[in-house]
Motif scaffolding. Structure first.
Motif, short mmCIF file in Angstrom:
data_model
loop_
_atom_site.label_atom_id
_atom_site.label_comp_id
_atom_site.label_asym_id
_atom_site.label_seq_id
_atom_site.Cartn_x
_atom_site.Cartn_y
_atom_site.Cartn_z
N THR A 1 -21.64 -43.41 -9.22
CA THR A 1 -20.59 -44.43 -9.04
C THR A 1 -19.33 -43.86 -8.41
O THR A 1 -18.26 -44.47 -8.47
CB THR A 1 -20.24 -45.11 -10.38
OG1 THR A 1 -19.78 -44.10 -11.30
CG2 THR A 1 -21.44 -45.82 -10.96
N SER B 1 -20.80 -43.63 -15.07
CA SER B 1 -22.21 -43.80 -14.71
C SER B 1 -22.52 -42.95 -13.48
O SER B 1 -21.72 -42.88 -12.54
CB SER B 1 -22.52 -45.26 -14.43
OG SER B 1 -22.37 -46.04 -15.60
N PRO C 1 -25.79 -44.03 -22.57
CA PRO C 1 -25.65 -44.73 -21.29
C PRO C 1 -24.25 -44.64 -20.70
O PRO C 1 -23.29 -44.27 -21.36
CB PRO C 1 -25.97 -46.18 -21.66
CG PRO C 1 -25.48 -46.31 -23.07
CD PRO C 1 -25.73 -44.96 -23.71
N LYS C 2 -24.15 -44.96 -19.43
CA LYS C 2 -22.90 -45.18 -18.71
C LYS C 2 -21.95 -44.00 -18.84
O LYS C 2 -22.30 -42.87 -18.58
CB LYS C 2 -22.27 -46.50 -19.17
CG LYS C 2 -23.15 -47.71 -18.89
CD LYS C 2 -22.49 -49.00 -19.30
CE LYS C 2 -23.38 -50.20 -18.99
NZ LYS C 2 -22.77 -51.48 -19.41
N ASN D 1 -22.93 -40.78 -20.72
CA ASN D 1 -24.17 -40.11 -20.35
C ASN D 1 -24.01 -38.59 -20.29
O ASN D 1 -24.69 -37.84 -20.99
CB ASN D 1 -24.66 -40.66 -19.01
CG ASN D 1 -26.07 -40.20 -18.66
OD1 ASN D 1 -26.58 -39.24 -19.20
ND2 ASN D 1 -26.70 -40.90 -17.74
#
Length: 251
Positions: free
Chosen positions: A101, A98, A150-151, A154
């Motif tokens: 992070t 992500s 997502p996450k 990505n």
């Protein structure tokens, strides 16, 4: 469908690249195999030639993010094998996290290999094929590029969207010019390899049938294909048409 005799595959030391090499070697194709792990390529070459004595297999260590190296290696392999008539741009990374992070290095490496690396390969392959006005250029994208992921996926999905856009734009250019060069954009679904080891989905295809479908589709030389066709031919359009909160359930 044109009968291709000499095929270059990047990312050939493992996963789908290695699987494709095995299938085409068994079909009597000469192979140019590239990857960062030269020792694994050399083992694979020896194994393939022993099992298929009529073929030639040349190997090179290659980091596709190094544009000068890609140009040099592709030219060397083309000369060594007497002309490559299919380039399969398969090298890729599935690292990622992500955004924000603390793992930007993983996302940057994935972007360099998958996006810049594919551009480097396409440039080098086209420099070889344009003067001949012949050959088959295969971009290995992913269903993950059909819409934002997502996450940890990505950046990976974004790079694969880049790969498909590059393939589609080049196809449009060459087709409108009446070129003899064929361009194929392949979007594999989830096939069980190391790159998908962290993916939890009911849509996973086992490795052997996945590679079989991949090789058959590439040999058919379509403009664009989702592989394997079942279930992705039906699901693919849904990923781009449905609202994001609905489509995410498929991936």
């Amino acid at each position: 469908m044109t009968d291709r005799t000499t095929i270059l595959i990047t990312g050939a030391s493992s996963g789908l690249g290695e699987g494709m090499a095995r299938r085409w070697a068994a079909a009597g194709k000469n192979l140019a195999l590239c990857a960062r792990r030269l020792d694994r390529l050399e083992e694979l070459r020896d194994e393939l030639v022993a099992a298929n004595p009529s073929i030639r297999v040349a190997v090179r260590e290659l980091d596709v993010a190094d544009g000068a190296a890609v140009e040099r290696v592709f030219a060397e392999l083309d000369d060594e094998l007497g002309g490559i008539d299919r380039f399969v741009l398969n090298a890729g990374l599935g690292k990622g996290a992500s955004l924000g992070t603390g793992k930007a290095h993983a996302n940057r490496e994935t972007a360099m290999v998958n996006a810049v690396g594919t551009l480097n390969q396409a440039e080098a392959a086209m420099e070889i094929m344009r003067p001949r006005d012949a050959g088959h250029l295969v971009f290995i994208s992913s269903v993950s590029g059909l819409r934002g992921m997502p996450k940890a996926q990505n950046t990976y999905g974004a790079t694969k969207a880049f790969v498909s856009a590059l393939a589609q734009g080049l196809y449009a250019e060459l087709d409108s010019a009446g070129s003899g060069i064929t361009v194929t954009d392949i979007l594999p679904g989830y096939i069980r390899t190391d790159i998908n080891r962290s993916v939890k989905t009911s849509l996973m295809t086992e490795f052997e049938p996945g590679v079989d479908a991949l090789v058959k589709t590439i040999d058919d030389e379509p403009v664009r294909a989702l592989v394997p066709a079942k279930p992705w031919k039906a699901i693919g359009p849904l990923l781009t048409a449905l609202p994001e909160k609905v489509s995410r359930r498929f991936v």
